[in-house]
Structures are given as C-alpha cells and as structure tokens.
Design a protein around this motif. Structure first.
Motif, PDB file in Angstrom:
ATOM      1  N   SER A   1      37.554  86.573   8.993  1.00 12.50           N
ATOM      2  CA  SER A   1      36.882  86.339  10.267  1.00 12.50           C
ATOM      3  C   SER A   1      37.678  85.329  11.075  1.00 12.50           C
ATOM      4  CB  SER A   1      35.463  85.819  10.007  1.00 12.50           C
ATOM      5  OG  SER A   1      34.818  85.539  11.219  1.00 12.50           O
ATOM      6  N   ARG A   2      37.992  85.719  12.297  1.00 16.21           N
ATOM      7  CA  ARG A   2      38.698  84.823  13.231  1.00 16.21           C
ATOM      8  C   ARG A   2      37.958  84.879  14.553  1.00 16.21           C
ATOM      9  NH1 ARG A   2      44.580  87.370  11.932  1.00 16.21           N
ATOM     10  NH2 ARG A   2      44.849  86.414   9.898  1.00 16.21           N
ATOM     11  N   GLY A   3      38.022  83.800  15.278  1.00 16.91           N
ATOM     12  CA  GLY A   3      37.340  83.814  16.562  1.00 16.91           C
ATOM     13  C   GLY A   3      37.418  82.494  17.270  1.00 16.91           C
ATOM     14  N   VAL A   4      36.643  82.415  18.320  1.00 18.40           N
ATOM     15  CA  VAL A   4      36.606  81.205  19.139  1.00 18.40           C
ATOM     16  C   VAL A   4      35.197  81.045  19.701  1.00 18.40           C
ATOM     17  CG1 VAL A   4      37.329  82.399  21.258  1.00 18.40           C
ATOM     18  CG2 VAL A   4      37.769  79.944  21.000  1.00 18.40           C
ATOM     19  N   GLU A   5      34.796  79.807  19.840  1.00 16.38           N
ATOM     20  CA  GLU A   5      33.510  79.499  20.454  1.00 16.38           C
ATOM     21  C   GLU A   5      33.731  78.420  21.499  1.00 16.38           C
ATOM     22  OE1 GLU A   5      28.908  78.296  19.359  1.00 16.38           O
ATOM     23  OE2 GLU A   5      30.359  78.617  17.759  1.00 16.38           O
ATOM     24  N   VAL A   6      33.175  78.641  22.688  1.00 13.23           N
ATOM     25  CA  VAL A   6      33.329  77.699  23.792  1.00 13.23           C
ATOM     26  C   VAL A   6      31.939  77.354  24.311  1.00 13.23           C
ATOM     27  CG1 VAL A   6      34.296  77.345  26.095  1.00 13.23           C
ATOM     28  CG2 VAL A   6      35.530  78.738  24.429  1.00 13.23           C
ATOM     29  N   GLU A   7      31.709  76.073  24.522  1.00 12.60           N
ATOM     30  CA  GLU A   7      30.415  75.624  25.035  1.00 12.60           C
ATOM     31  C   GLU A   7      30.659  74.601  26.126  1.00 12.60           C
ATOM     32  OE1 GLU A   7      26.845  74.893  22.452  1.00 12.60           O
ATOM     33  OE2 GLU A   7      27.312  72.835  23.001  1.00 12.60           O
ATOM     34  N   GLY A   8      29.876  74.683  27.171  1.00 13.77           N
ATOM     35  CA  GLY A   8      29.984  73.723  28.258  1.00 13.77           C
ATOM     36  C   GLY A   8      28.624  73.219  28.668  1.00 13.77           C
ATOM     37  N   LYS A   9      28.589  71.965  29.068  1.00 15.15           N
ATOM     38  CA  LYS A   9      27.347  71.340  29.525  1.00 15.15           C
ATOM     39  C   LYS A   9      27.685  70.526  30.765  1.00 15.15           C
ATOM     40  CE  LYS A   9      23.760  68.093  28.052  1.00 15.15           C
ATOM     41  NZ  LYS A   9      23.285  67.259  26.944  1.00 15.15           N
ATOM     42  N   VAL A  10      26.876  70.681  31.799  1.00 11.10           N
ATOM     43  CA  VAL A  10      27.111  69.945  33.036  1.00 11.10           C
ATOM     44  C   VAL A  10      25.768  69.521  33.625  1.00 11.10           C
ATOM     45  CG1 VAL A  10      27.162  72.032  34.469  1.00 11.10           C
ATOM     46  CG2 VAL A  10      28.347  69.978  35.239  1.00 11.10           C
ATOM     47  N   SER A  11      25.763  68.364  34.240  1.00 11.05           N
ATOM     48  CA  SER A  11      24.590  67.867  34.964  1.00 11.05           C
ATOM     49  C   SER A  11      25.027  67.573  36.392  1.00 11.05           C
ATOM     50  CB  SER A  11      24.039  66.598  34.301  1.00 11.05           C
ATOM     51  OG  SER A  11      23.554  66.878  33.017  1.00 11.05           O
ATOM     52  N   PRO A  12      24.946  68.560  37.281  1.00 14.35           N
ATOM     53  CA  PRO A  12      25.471  68.393  38.636  1.00 14.35           C
ATOM     54  C   PRO A  12      24.721  67.352  39.468  1.00 14.35           C
ATOM     55  CG  PRO A  12      24.371  70.516  38.417  1.00 14.35           C
ATOM     56  CD  PRO A  12      24.404  69.898  37.060  1.00 14.35           C
ATOM     57  N   PHE A  13      23.454  67.112  39.139  1.00 15.51           N
ATOM     58  CA  PHE A  13      22.705  66.041  39.783  1.00 15.51           C
ATOM     59  C   PHE A  13      21.557  65.624  38.876  1.00 15.51           C
ATOM     60  CE2 PHE A  13      21.291  70.066  41.669  1.00 15.51           C
ATOM     61  CZ  PHE A  13      19.938  70.033  41.422  1.00 15.51           C
ATOM     62  N   ALA A  14      20.963  64.502  39.176  1.00 14.09           N
ATOM     63  CA  ALA A  14      19.926  63.910  38.325  1.00 14.09           C
ATOM     64  C   ALA A  14      18.813  64.913  38.027  1.00 14.09           C
ATOM     65  CB  ALA A  14      19.351  62.667  38.984  1.00 14.09           C
ATOM     66  N   GLY A  15      18.525  65.076  36.748  1.00 14.80           N
ATOM     67  CA  GLY A  15      17.428  65.923  36.317  1.00 14.80           C
ATOM     68  C   GLY A  15      17.825  67.336  35.948  1.00 14.80           C
ATOM     69  N   LEU A  16      18.977  67.820  36.438  1.00 19.78           N
ATOM     70  CA  LEU A  16      19.385  69.197  36.156  1.00 19.78           C
ATOM     71  C   LEU A  16      20.474  69.220  35.089  1.00 19.78           C
ATOM     72  CD1 LEU A  16      19.184  72.232  36.848  1.00 19.78           C
ATOM     73  CD2 LEU A  16      21.049  71.849  38.489  1.00 19.78           C
ATOM     74  N   THR A  17      20.254  70.030  34.059  1.00 25.58           N
ATOM     75  CA  THR A  17      21.242  70.229  32.997  1.00 25.58           C
ATOM     76  C   THR A  17      21.476  71.722  32.844  1.00 25.58           C
ATOM     77  OG1 THR A  17      20.459  68.254  31.832  1.00 25.58           O
ATOM     78  CG2 THR A  17      21.784  69.805  30.574  1.00 25.58           C
ATOM     79  N   LEU A  18      22.752  72.112  32.821  1.00 24.02           N
ATOM     80  CA  LEU A  18      23.129  73.506  32.635  1.00 24.02           C
ATOM     81  C   LEU A  18      24.005  73.616  31.399  1.00 24.02           C
ATOM     82  CD1 LEU A  18      24.110  74.300  36.332  1.00 24.02           C
ATOM     83  CD2 LEU A  18      21.946  74.833  35.200  1.00 24.02           C
ATOM     84  N   LEU A  19      23.713  74.596  30.554  1.00 19.47           N
ATOM     85  CA  LEU A  19      24.473  74.841  29.330  1.00 19.47           C
ATOM     86  C   LEU A  19      24.951  76.290  29.315  1.00 19.47           C
ATOM     87  CD1 LEU A  19      21.815  73.293  26.988  1.00 19.47           C
ATOM     88  CD2 LEU A  19      24.077  72.348  27.283  1.00 19.47           C
ATOM     89  N   ALA A  20      26.181  76.499  28.853  1.00 21.83           N
ATOM     90  CA  ALA A  20      26.714  77.850  28.701  1.00 21.83           C
ATOM     91  C   ALA A  20      27.478  77.917  27.388  1.00 21.83           C
ATOM     92  CB  ALA A  20      27.631  78.200  29.867  1.00 21.83           C
ATOM     93  N   ASN A  21      27.410  79.067  26.729  1.00 18.31           N
ATOM     94  CA  ASN A  21      28.077  79.246  25.446  1.00 18.31           C
ATOM     95  C   ASN A  21      28.612  80.666  25.359  1.00 18.31           C
ATOM     96  OD1 ASN A  21      27.929  80.367  22.564  1.00 18.31           O
ATOM     97  ND2 ASN A  21      27.958  78.174  22.223  1.00 18.31           N
ATOM     98  N   TYR A  22      29.817  80.807  24.781  1.00 23.03           N
ATOM     99  CA  TYR A  22      30.390  82.129  24.526  1.00 23.03           C
ATOM    100  C   TYR A  22      31.072  82.089  23.171  1.00 23.03           C
ATOM    101  CZ  TYR A  22      33.163  86.358  24.769  1.00 23.03           C
ATOM    102  OH  TYR A  22      33.711  87.574  24.489  1.00 23.03           O
ATOM    103  N   THR A  23      30.840  83.123  22.366  1.00 25.80           N
ATOM    104  CA  THR A  23      31.448  83.238  21.043  1.00 25.80           C
ATOM    105  C   THR A  23      32.108  84.602  20.921  1.00 25.80           C
ATOM    106  OG1 THR A  23      29.737  81.839  20.070  1.00 25.80           O
ATOM    107  CG2 THR A  23      30.995  83.210  18.558  1.00 25.80           C
ATOM    108  N   TYR A  24      33.345  84.605  20.427  1.00 24.10           N
ATOM    109  CA  TYR A  24      34.063  85.845  20.144  1.00 24.10           C
ATOM    110  C   TYR A  24      34.431  85.833  18.666  1.00 24.10           C
ATOM    111  CZ  TYR A  24      37.785  89.242  19.700  1.00 24.10           C
ATOM    112  OH  TYR A  24      38.556  90.291  19.273  1.00 24.10           O
ATOM    113  N   THR A  25      34.151  86.928  17.961  1.00 24.97           N
ATOM    114  CA  THR A  25      34.444  87.024  16.530  1.00 24.97           C
ATOM    115  C   THR A  25      35.182  88.325  16.235  1.00 24.97           C
ATOM    116  OG1 THR A  25      32.406  85.818  16.021  1.00 24.97           O
ATOM    117  CG2 THR A  25      33.450  87.006  14.211  1.00 24.97           C
TER     118      THR A  25
END
Length: 160
Positions: free
Chosen positions: A20-44
């Motif tokens: 098994s080979r792959g990659v996982e990428v995750e990002g988190k950003v808070s563009p302004f107070a109170g808002l949190t955005l999360l994104a995730n991508y996994t390839y296997t």
C-alpha cells in the motif's frame, strides 16, 4: 492478509501480502474569527502482492482509491448568539472492489451537520451523520452491505 485456505475453502488462513502506497493531505484555515474550515484528501494505491488464491495483483477489498472530506464550523462571536456553534460538511469515498475484483462499490457522498451551544461550563450538541439519509453500499466482501442510515446523536456535558 487473510486468504482462503486451499485445504478447506470454508476457512481462512493468514497468508498473503498487500503493498500500500499513498498520500494524505489535510488543511485547516480560519479566515476570520469564529469560522474554521477543514479539508482532507487521501489517495491509496494498494495491491495484493502475495496470495495462495488467484487474487494476485488485485486491489484489497474495501480499499477505495481515494477519499475526501470538507467541514465548516462557525462559532458565533460577541452577540446574542454567543456560544452557538453551527457546522456542516461532506464525506466522499471513491469506488472500491471486492477481493475477487468482480463487484465494484460505487462512489458515495454523505453530508453531516451539527449544532451546539456552550454557556457557563455547560455544553449541549446535536450531531447528524448522513443527514439526507442517503442509501448507499459501503462495502462488498462475500455480500454487499449498506452504509449507515441517518444517525442523530445528542450530548449534554458539564465541565467544572
């Protein structure tokens, strides 16, 4: 990896290997107070590399090639709604196959949501998974199995 016992087809033995080979990428950003955005991508990229059956070169069962998710959450700030948190997102799972490589489970996407409230050490929340109660197949092995139906979970907690 478990494979069918060649001496007794009703049993399995521990023989076989999977690469098994792959990659996982995750990002988190808070563009302004109170808002949190999360994104995730996994390839296997997974493959049976040793087997006592005819599955050599196949993809292991229930191993999607990709998965992705997005989540957004907003916590109200300095207003009459201070303490209220709203969230929502989606989870998407790419196609997978059974070990014999004869049945494909199609891509599915489900949506989740939450609402919560925190005040004076108390927290109340309601979480919903598969919000729109989508019917989908989650896996196929010796048979195909539906994914979880809409689920609501309520919690109440106090922190002191």
């Amino acid at each position: 990896m478990l494979t069918t016992d060649p001496n007794n087809r009703g049993f399995q033995i521990q023989e076989g290997e999977v690469r098994s080979r792959g990659v996982e990428v995750e990002g988190k950003v808070s563009p302004f107070a109170g808002l949190t955005l999360l994104a995730n991508y996994t390839y296997t990229d997974a493959e049976v590399t040793k087997s006592n059956t005819n599955t050599l070169g196949n993809t292991p069962e229930n191993t999607p090639e990709w998965m992705a998710s997005l989540w957004g959450e907003y916590a109200f700030q300095q207003s009459d709604l201070d303490g209220l948190v709203l969230g929502g997102g989606m989870r998407s799972v790419g196609p997978s196959v059974n070990l014999a490589d004869t049945v494909e489970v199609p891509t599915y996407t489900v949506f989740d949501a939450m609402i919560g409230y925190e005040r004076n050490g108390w927290e109340v929340a309601l979480n919903a998974t598969n919000l729109f109660d989508r019917e989908y197949f989650a896996s196929c092995t010796y048979g195909c199995f539906y994914g979880d139906a809409r689920t609501l979970i309520g919690t109440i907690g106090y922190e002191w």
